[in-house]
Enzyme design. Structure first.
Site, PDB file in Angstrom:
ATOM      1  N   HIS A 165      13.537 -71.011  49.832  1.00 20.60           N
ATOM      2  CA  HIS A 165      13.615 -69.844  48.943  1.00 20.60           C
ATOM      3  C   HIS A 165      12.233 -69.345  48.539  1.00 20.60           C
ATOM      4  CE1 HIS A 165      17.878 -70.504  48.680  1.00 20.60           C
ATOM      5  NE2 HIS A 165      17.717 -71.728  48.220  1.00 20.60           N
TER       6      HIS A 165
ATOM      7  N   HIS B  11      22.733 -68.614  49.270  1.00 22.91           N
ATOM      8  CA  HIS B  11      23.106 -69.504  50.374  1.00 22.91           C
ATOM      9  C   HIS B  11      24.261 -68.908  51.157  1.00 22.91           C
ATOM     10  CE1 HIS B  11      21.629 -71.785  46.866  1.00 22.91           C
ATOM     11  NE2 HIS B  11      20.798 -72.282  47.769  1.00 22.91           N
TER      12      HIS B  11
END
Lengths: 331, 331
Positions: free
Chosen positions: A56, A218
């Site tokens: 991320h 996700h």
């Protein structure tokens, strides 16, 4: 899968090696190879930590630095760090004043942080927590406790880190970070899926010519899959989800954060931001500060997130404070 | 094509609107909508400008700011700015001390800068130029004048901008920027092609499972197309192209810049950087400072570039000077 890596099973460790070398002026390694700490942490302050899965960038290690997080626990790709990593992060950040653990609302992180808090208590370290839940699309408004944390976490870290740097005690740091996330709402639109290096193919699908409104970092399902729209219409969708939820109202002063999800060219984020800004201005909402760029990504996903935080005098002062990390440098 | 845009024909103008709003603390608009200037340019200094095609964020407008470029001319996607834009950039940057135009070696830019220099002279503004040609793969060593400018331009702007900020006169700024680029070599590896928004499909091909060593920022052919390799082998290829060309030698102190080409996850850049650093250390080359991130991209191309610059005392001082722009913030 066109990726730059060696063995996908050790990509996080290899990433950390490069990260620590490249930013040796800001961060340093600790005894736990999955915990990074800020260099030269000022003495006598409350510790601020976070942690989360990898993939991320800049989140999470990219927010380790001056006036931000003092230590960060690093998980596998899209997986929570271990309880031990959260514990060790708390230990290296603790200076006897306690530690604020500011993290995102995901089941693995919740479980591991909870365990780490207990283990820390036994070790004589007080850890209090704030759980980010800014993602409007992930649960209804009356179930905010079920909502995920997304790019709003960046603003929570900014505020919590600044409050600690200004000498706030543990309860004050927790209160400021909690207020930051309570005042913050986000939504994402995904344009392409992403591929976990160890898997080699996307584990969810976004068909060409479509987009998924409300998608999670996700690939968690969003509110709606619809035809790919213009930036103007995407902006309207995002604003229409985020603004009424808090709700942000005419006269409010806000921070706006538009983050790319990874592979969307940054120029497109500015096109989107321009549309968002016009809509907010029409509503009489005043942007005090804007962050536009890749602040919280999902590997090579295309798309963007919109985050809005309502300011009061305290939050404004904390947001405006300088900061220095890989992911957020502010004069 | 999964993009965030409205009309591809006006994407650059729309991007600039968002860019100027988001970074109103650093940059501002000028009378020419395709020229951006830095805010609060210190009085009495030599002007530093650049310009180039769009789609390479942070390049070029992202390097407009404090101790960097004072004004930037903005072109269409992958196209040179007009001569008028270069001229207007020179005019807004000029304070009677002359203007250094530091740009990349592409035919369109060369032509338009040349024209702008003449027009500026008539208007009483002295413009001198440095043409970046750091891309080793684009021509043999004995034809450096044919080589393209790539991510080494960032270091050229950093050095030239710092020299001007320190009060250097026009010839000193030009000399420092020229030395910066003379001491710099780059190479890129492309893993996927990119798509111009107005075209809608890639205008070159990189097959899955292959990579193109030496590719240019616009898909210009490289040295070799080969099978996709590990990060370790990619690093070796890059180092083996860049190091002998200058040549960088044992004992040299260098700046290393690893830039993503757009869509490659930043974590992978750290994996690559770690491998590059190991190879340089083995050769006795000492990294004084590393930049790892998306510093010069090509829309949503995957891949990375390696840039190395040899330092001397002057360059080290200029590289280490603080800077504040969207693309480069340095304390």
């Amino acid at each position: 899968m066109q990726r730059i890596m060696n063995d996908p099973d050790i990509i996080v460790d290899e990433m950390l090696k490069g990260f620590l070398k490249a930013h040796s002026d800001i961060v340093e390694a600790t005894e736990n190879p999955r915990v990074v700490k800020a260099k030269d942490i000022p003495e006598g302050k409350v510790g601020v930590i976070t942690g989360g899965g990898s993939g991320h960038k800049p989140a999470f290690v990219g927010y380790c630095g001056k006036n931000l997080c003092d230590a960060v626990a690093v998980g596998e790709i899209c997986s929570s760090p271990t309880a031990q990593a959260f514990l060790d992060a708390a230990k290296v950040a603790d200076q006897g004043k306690g530690v604020a653990c500011l993290y995102g609302n995901y089941s693995g992180d919740n479980m591991n942080v909870k365990m780490a808090v207990k283990m820390a208590k036994k070790a004589g370290v007080t850890v209090k927590t704030v759980v980010a839940n800014d993602d409007v699309a992930s649960a209804p408004k009356d179930q905010r406790e079920k909502r995920r944390g997304v790019a709003g976490e960046v603003l929570m870290w900014k505020v919590g880190g600044a409050k600690a740097a200004k000498g706030g005690d543990l309860d004050e740091v927790i209160a400021a970070a909690q207020k930051a996330i309570d005042n913050t709402r986000s939504v994402g639109i995904g344009l392409t899926p992403c591929t976990l290096p160890a898997v080699g193919h996307p584990n969810f699908e976004i068909k060409d010519g479509t987009m998924e409104v409300g998608i999670g970092h996700h690939g968690e399902p969003g509110i709606e899959v619809c035809e790919l729209e213009s930036a103007e219409k995407m902006a309207k969708r995002m604003v229409d989800v985020v603004v009424p939820d808090y709700p942000f109202e005419s006269g409010d002063e806000v921070v706006v954060l538009v983050s790319g999800l990874g592979a969307t060219p940054v120029m497109e984020l500015y096109v989107l931001y321009d549309e968002i800004d016009k809509l907010l201005a029409e509503k009489g909402i005043k942007t005090h500060k804007a962050y536009v760029g890749n602040y919280f990504t999902s590997l090579e996903m295309m798309g963007a997130t919109l985050t809005i935080m309502k300011l009061d005098d305290e939050l404004k002062e904390l947001i405006d404070m300088p900061a220095n990390s890989m992911g957020l440098k502010q004069f």
